[in-house]
Write an enzyme that holds these catalytic residues in place. Structure first.
Site, PDB file in Angstrom:
ATOM      1  N   GLU A 121      -4.975  -4.866   4.068  1.00 20.94           N
ATOM      2  CA  GLU A 121      -5.163  -3.610   4.803  1.00 20.94           C
ATOM      3  C   GLU A 121      -6.570  -3.070   4.542  1.00 20.94           C
ATOM      4  O   GLU A 121      -7.065  -3.144   3.415  1.00 20.94           O
ATOM      5  CB  GLU A 121      -4.112  -2.613   4.302  1.00 20.94           C
ATOM      6  CG  GLU A 121      -4.154  -1.251   4.958  1.00 20.94           C
ATOM      7  CD  GLU A 121      -3.154  -0.303   4.299  1.00 20.94           C
ATOM      8  OE1 GLU A 121      -3.449   0.897   4.237  1.00 20.94           O
ATOM      9  OE2 GLU A 121      -2.091  -0.769   3.840  1.00 20.94           O
ATOM     10  N   ASP A 155      -5.593   0.724   8.985  1.00 22.17           N
ATOM     11  CA  ASP A 155      -5.138   2.071   8.617  1.00 22.17           C
ATOM     12  C   ASP A 155      -6.262   3.067   8.873  1.00 22.17           C
ATOM     13  O   ASP A 155      -6.265   3.787   9.855  1.00 22.17           O
ATOM     14  CB  ASP A 155      -4.691   2.099   7.154  1.00 22.17           C
ATOM     15  CG  ASP A 155      -4.337   3.519   6.693  1.00 22.17           C
ATOM     16  OD1 ASP A 155      -4.071   4.379   7.561  1.00 22.17           O
ATOM     17  OD2 ASP A 155      -4.325   3.773   5.482  1.00 22.17           O
ATOM     18  N   HIS A 170      -7.620   5.656  -6.791  1.00 17.06           N
ATOM     19  CA  HIS A 170      -6.330   6.045  -7.373  1.00 17.06           C
ATOM     20  C   HIS A 170      -6.268   5.800  -8.880  1.00 17.06           C
ATOM     21  O   HIS A 170      -5.252   6.060  -9.504  1.00 17.06           O
ATOM     22  CB  HIS A 170      -5.178   5.257  -6.719  1.00 17.06           C
ATOM     23  CG  HIS A 170      -4.862   5.694  -5.325  1.00 17.06           C
ATOM     24  ND1 HIS A 170      -3.841   5.141  -4.574  1.00 17.06           N
ATOM     25  CD2 HIS A 170      -5.437   6.628  -4.528  1.00 17.06           C
ATOM     26  CE1 HIS A 170      -3.809   5.724  -3.383  1.00 17.06           C
ATOM     27  NE2 HIS A 170      -4.774   6.617  -3.336  1.00 17.06           N
ATOM     28  N   ASP A 225      -4.317  -3.409  -0.238  1.00 15.51           N
ATOM     29  CA  ASP A 225      -4.929  -2.332   0.545  1.00 15.51           C
ATOM     30  C   ASP A 225      -6.265  -2.066  -0.122  1.00 15.51           C
ATOM     31  O   ASP A 225      -6.323  -1.521  -1.226  1.00 15.51           O
ATOM     32  CB  ASP A 225      -4.064  -1.065   0.550  1.00 15.51           C
ATOM     33  CG  ASP A 225      -4.784   0.116   1.214  1.00 15.51           C
ATOM     34  OD1 ASP A 225      -5.882  -0.092   1.778  1.00 15.51           O
ATOM     35  OD2 ASP A 225      -4.252   1.237   1.167  1.00 15.51           O
TER      36      ASP A 225
END
Length: 437
Positions: free
Chosen positions: A296, A321, A160, A247
């Site tokens: 996560e 996830d 990201h 995460d």
């Protein structure tokens, strides 16, 4: 009450990509839902149908899914004369129309749009708020209702962001607040302090935000990111009230059975790649130094051995996830292998509301927590805010306290808390077991 019309159109998500909006008409009015879209499309996920026509929208058009609603689902749905209050019947009908295991005939984005719009129509027919209808569907306790702890994504790394930082999301969780409204104030104050500190240390452009509203400075290590967040918490005057969630999205940097924390560098040194055990040791050292309460995707989606090894000694919430992608079979395996103890619930990964509710119920039955989640491509739709209250999960992840598509959910939770008054409690430190409050 009969549905007189079902209609879909293509609208845009927060990344400027097309997504599906569905309108369902009954005597009570027109009920609308917009489907979110994730950047990831795991092999175990329901299929998000894209047109793949590279001459339009870079191949990301959703006209085929829209046409499937308008030309296949709409007439059949109206003719079936379904009771929208019976969500299971609605969803079973949609699944039978599709007939595939991963919803690839009609598209999960077509099916979910209808499924969510039907729930909104049903709440209106019962004259109750959506969260109350969702609580009825999931047979959740409603005295008290539970407002979730918001896990606010304030700093981005991984795929990201630029910079060498491998881990994808650093979240703050205001567990020490007394109410959701106070949690939002604390979160907002920490976020503003974080932006100021980031600009001071890394230059003005480092305050720019990513897809989910978090800052993405040119940071090299997890320690550097965590020091910045801890400093922001202290500067905001909220030391002790705010915990941290990660995460790691580690499937992104899993190569040849090892973990490459320098994966964004094409010349990364293979001798520094970590085994699952070495990566677990790194997490343990971070947990000793920082107030981390939730991790996560600490390991890759098929590295079951590393997950089970870490879970034995972690002592904090471990969220699955990529490992489970809200898929019942994958959840059952994760429970059996003792790989994690919380599910990340994304409605569009599974594609109907009924299946999402069942995934949460299966997780609760195994003594797991459930964190309701947005997707990176979001819209103004607030369905998941009502869902997290209806399911009583006690925790939600829907980005930073910035960008309207993220705030839409958080603002809806403020309204719900205000409406419920003393009929609701804030999950706070008990976020892992909101269902047991």
């Amino acid at each position: 009450m009969a549905v007189s019309k079902v209609y879909a159109r293509s609208v845009y998500d927060s990344r400027g990509n097309p997504t599906v909006e569905v309108e369902l008409t009954t005597e009570k009015g027109v009920f609308r839902s917009i489907v979110p879209s994730g950047a990831s499309t795991g092999v175990h996920e329901a299929l998000e149908m894209r047109d793949e026509d590279k001459s339009k929208w870079m191949g990301k058009g959703v006209m085929n899914a829209v046409n499937n609603v308008n030309n296949v689902i709409a007439a059949a749905f109206v003719k079936a004369n379904l009771d929208v209050k019976d969500q299971k019947a609605v969803d079973d009908f949609l699944l039978s129309l599709d007939g595939t295991a991963n919803k690839s005939k009609l598209g999960a984005n077509a099916i979910l749009g209808v499924s969510m719009a039907a729930a909104r129509a049903a709440a209106a027919e019962k004259n109750v708020p959506l969260y109350q209808h969702l609580a009825d569907l999931s047979k959740s306790k409603t005295s008290p209702y539970v407002l979730p702890v918001p896990f606010l994504n304030v700093l981005n790394g991984g795929s990201h962001a630029g910079g060498a930082l491998a881990l994808q999301e650093f979240m703050i969780a205001p567990t020490g607040a007394k109410t959701f409204a106070e949690a939002m104030r604390i979160g907002s104050e920490v976020y503003h302090n974080l932006k100021s500190l980031t600009k001071k240390r890394y230059g003005a452009s480092a305050g720019n935000v990513g897809d989910e509203g978090g800052v993405a400075p040119n940071i090299q290590t997890a320690e550097e990111a965590l020091d910045l967040i801890v400093d922001a918490i202290k500067a905001a005057g909220h030391d002790g009230k705010v915990k941290i969630g990660l995460d790691c999205a580690s499937s992104e940097f899993f190569k040849d059975g090892k973990y490459d924390l320098d994966f964004k560098n094409p010349e990364s040194d293979k001798s520094k790649w970590l085994t699952g055990v070495e990566l677990a040791d790194m997490y343990h050292s971070l947990m000793k130094r920082y107030p981390i309460v939730s991790i996560e995707d600490p390991f890759a989606e098929d590295d079951w051995e590393a997950w089970s090894h870490f879970f034995k000694t972690a002592g904090i919430q471990i969220v699955a996830d990529d490992l489970t992608v809200t898929n019942p079979a994958r959840i059952a395996t994760a429970i059996e292998k003792k790989a994690a103890d919380a599910l990340l619930l994304k409605v569009n990964q599974i594609g109907t509301l009924s299946e999402s509710i069942k995934a949460a119920q299966d997780s609760f039955a195994a003594n797991w927590g459930v964190m309701v989640s947005h997707r990176s491509g979001e819209t103004e739709d607030t369905f998941i805010a009502d869902l997290v209250v209806g399911l009583r999960t006690g925790q939600i992840k829907t980005g930073a306290p910035a960008r309207s598509e993220r705030l839409a959910k958080l603002n809806q939770l403020l309204r719900i808390e205000e409406e419920l008054g003393d009929k609701a409690v804030y999950a706070g430190e008990n976020f892992h077991h909101g269902d047991k409050l």
